[in-house]
Scaffold this motif. Structure first.
Motif, short mmCIF file in Angstrom:
data_model
loop_
_atom_site.label_atom_id
_atom_site.label_comp_id
_atom_site.label_asym_id
_atom_site.label_seq_id
_atom_site.Cartn_x
_atom_site.Cartn_y
_atom_site.Cartn_z
N SER A 153 0.84 -1.20 0.00
CA SER A 153 0.00 0.00 0.00
C SER A 153 0.87 1.24 0.00
O SER A 153 2.09 1.17 0.14
CB SER A 153 -0.93 0.02 1.23
N GLY A 154 0.23 2.38 -0.18
CA GLY A 154 0.88 3.66 -0.03
C GLY A 154 2.07 3.89 -0.93
O GLY A 154 2.08 3.51 -2.10
N ARG B 2 3.60 0.80 -2.62
CA ARG B 2 2.88 0.36 -3.81
C ARG B 2 3.18 1.28 -4.99
O ARG B 2 3.37 0.80 -6.12
CB ARG B 2 1.38 0.33 -3.54
N ASP C 157 5.38 -7.44 2.62
CA ASP C 157 4.55 -6.70 3.57
C ASP C 157 4.16 -7.64 4.71
O ASP C 157 4.13 -8.86 4.53
CB ASP C 157 3.29 -6.16 2.88
N ALA D 29 -3.68 -7.71 2.32
CA ALA D 29 -3.34 -6.58 1.45
C ALA D 29 -2.24 -6.95 0.48
O ALA D 29 -2.25 -6.53 -0.69
CB ALA D 29 -2.93 -5.39 2.31
N THR E 276 -2.75 -6.68 -3.58
CA THR E 276 -1.93 -5.75 -4.35
C THR E 276 -1.07 -6.48 -5.37
O THR E 276 -0.93 -6.03 -6.52
CB THR E 276 -1.04 -4.91 -3.41
N THR F 83 -1.59 8.28 1.65
CA THR F 83 -1.38 6.87 2.00
C THR F 83 -2.26 6.51 3.18
O THR F 83 -3.00 7.36 3.71
CB THR F 83 0.09 6.62 2.39
N ASN F 84 -2.13 5.26 3.64
CA ASN F 84 -2.89 4.86 4.83
C ASN F 84 -1.99 4.80 6.06
O ASN F 84 -2.25 4.05 7.00
CB ASN F 84 -3.58 3.51 4.60
#
Length: 277
Positions: free
Chosen positions: A16-17, A20, A37, A42, A46, A188-189
């Motif tokens: 993520s973020g 990614r 990760d 996730a 992804t 991002t998260n």
């Protein structure tokens, strides 16, 4: 210049973020990308969406990072680019933090990078054409803020680690280069950092959505733009990759304060000469 096309690249925190975004841009430029990760669901999603290979890793555990490297070598035969990106961004005032808070923050943000370098640097140095390491710091690598003291400690550490490594690699004369990524406000998260916090390390650090607070009016970018900045820095062997060069005024204030301190009490030349004699 460091080539990207045809290289095997590993990106931690790649589900993520910013991770990614970097992975997507590396793929667009012809790299075979492994995203690693700690969050399996996730990671799987992804990897399928962007066409990467997903391998779970806990960057706080050196054995887990070593297992990641071993699996990458087993599957692909080599690794040429490593992005030590996994990180957390929970905030809290220093007086409110417990030792558990410090351990969690340092384990992920600083030890995670140390583990990545310790494990992957020998593999990059063994390549005839070397490779490239990217370590994710922050604008907080250059200027701390209230409530982000623990975060800044780790990001200052990542900056020092990266800069020292760059000096040593140049001294060694090996074709391995290193970049400090210093992102500013990216969508991002990271505001949900505590989702993967170990229960035994609970404390005063908390998730804060700065996009709705003090940073609401700042310039925000998407992760893919950060990815493009990173790949440009890899290609050009840049030591620093800055997502917000327009924020120099923030860094300049700290640098000016340091210069003022150096100039405040100048050394008396005659006294220094007497001491030397």
């Amino acid at each position: 210049m460091t080539s990207i096309a045809g290289r095997v690249a590993v990106v931690t925190g790649g589900a993520s973020g910013i991770g990614r975004g970097i992975a997507e841009q590396l793929i667009a430029e012809g790299a075979q990308v492994v995203i690693a990760d700690v969050q399996q669901d996730a990671l799987d999603a992804t990897a399928a969406e962007i066409g990467a290979t997903g391998i779970r890793v806990d960057v706080t555990d050196p054995a887990s990072v070593e297992a990641l490297a071993a699996e990458v070598i087993e599957r692909f035969g080599s690794v040429g680019i490593v992005v030590n990106n996994a990180g957390i961004g929970a905030l809290g005032r220093l007086a409110d933090l417990s030792l558990a808070d410090w351990k969690w923050m340092i384990d992920v943000n600083l030890w995670g990078v140390i583990h990545g370098i310790t494990t992957f640097l020998p593999l990059l140095k063994a390549n005839p054409d070397g490779g490239h390491i990217v370590n994710t710091g922050s604008m907080a690598s250059f200027s701390p803020m209230a409530g982000g003291g623990a975060y800044a400690v780790t990001k200052y550490g990542v900056a020092a680690l990266t800069e020292a490594l760059a000096i040593e690699l140049e001294e060694d004369g090996v074709p391995v280069h290193v970049t400090l990524l210093a992102p500013g406000t990216v969508r991002t998260n990271i505001k949900n950092s505590t989702r993967n916090r170990p229960a035994e390390l609970a404390g005063g650090l908390a998730d804060v959505d700065i996009s709705e607070g003090v940073a609401a009016d700042l310039r925000w970018i998407d992760p893919i733009e950060a990815g493009r900045i990173v790949t440009r820095s890899i290609r050009n062997d840049d030591l620093y990759a800055l997502t917000h060069p327009d924020w120099w005024h923030i860094v300049e204030g700290r640098q000016a304060a340091i210069r003022t301190a150096f100039e405040k009490y100048p050394v008396d030349a005659s006294a220094a000469a007497a001491d030397a004699s």
